[in-house]
Enzyme design. Structure first.
Site, PDB file in Angstrom:
ATOM      1  CD  GLU A 199     -17.283 -37.104 -15.687  1.00  0.00           C
ATOM      2  OE1 GLU A 199     -16.990 -38.276 -15.979  1.00  0.00           O
ATOM      3  OE2 GLU A 199     -18.406 -36.754 -15.246  1.00  0.00           O
ATOM      4  CE1 TYR A 230     -12.794 -53.398 -41.662  1.00  0.00           C
ATOM      5  CE2 TYR A 230     -14.351 -55.109 -42.243  1.00  0.00           C
ATOM      6  CZ  TYR A 230     -13.077 -54.586 -42.302  1.00  0.00           C
ATOM      7  OH  TYR A 230     -12.094 -55.221 -43.007  1.00  0.00           O
ATOM      8  CB  ILE A 278     -21.897 -44.130 -20.583  1.00  0.00           C
ATOM      9  CG1 ILE A 278     -22.173 -44.928 -19.327  1.00  0.00           C
ATOM     10  CG2 ILE A 278     -20.639 -43.297 -20.430  1.00  0.00           C
ATOM     11  CD1 ILE A 278     -21.035 -45.905 -18.953  1.00  0.00           C
ATOM     12  CD  GLU A 279     -26.510 -45.206 -17.964  1.00  0.00           C
ATOM     13  OE1 GLU A 279     -26.502 -45.825 -16.897  1.00  0.00           O
ATOM     14  OE2 GLU A 279     -25.833 -44.158 -18.139  1.00  0.00           O
ATOM     15  CE  LYS A 287     -17.301 -40.931 -17.682  1.00  0.00           C
ATOM     16  NZ  LYS A 287     -18.519 -40.205 -17.249  1.00  0.00           N
TER      17      LYS A 287
END
Length: 121
Positions: free
Chosen positions: A24, A56, A75-76, A101
């Site tokens: 990854e 934005y 991903i946390e 993901k």
């Protein structure tokens, strides 16, 4: 008074190298981020000036910089870093980040995997 104004940026896509596995980190994969900012939009509505709100486009650039930046395992952790970016603007009362993901290394058929965090001041 309850805050009901929101800026939502959904489906922001960027290539990152986050993950627990070496492959990854090497190949990377696409991450998809949704950001919801809770803030008072009345000043911007009155003035019609972008300086009175969260831009934005600039927010998207800062979020992409985190997604494409230093790799993390979870991903946390990525969501936490993205929340920090959102709350860097003192006008933002709360932020919710969802990190998706869709290419996660799961050996089964699935549509998506996501982590959602909300933080308020």
């Amino acid at each position: 008074m309850a805050m009901t104004d929101r800026i939502e940026l959904t489906g922001l896509r960027a290539h990152g190298r986050h993950g627990v596995y070496d492959f990854e980190r090497v190949a990377g994969q696409e991450f998809v981020v949704d950001a919801v900012l809770e803030l008072d939009l009345a000043p911007a509505a009155r003035s019609d000036e972008v300086s009175d709100t969260v831009h934005y486009g600039e927010l998207a650039e800062r979020l992409v910089a985190v997604i494409t930046g230093e790799p993390v395992n979870l991903i946390e952790t990525l969501a936490d870093r993205l929340i920090t970016v959102c709350l860097a603007d003192p006008r933002v009362d709360a932020a919710t980040i969802t990190v998706r993901k869709p290419e996660a290394p799961i050996p089964h058929t699935f549509t998506d995997v996501a982590v959602t965090m909300r933080r308020a001041r």
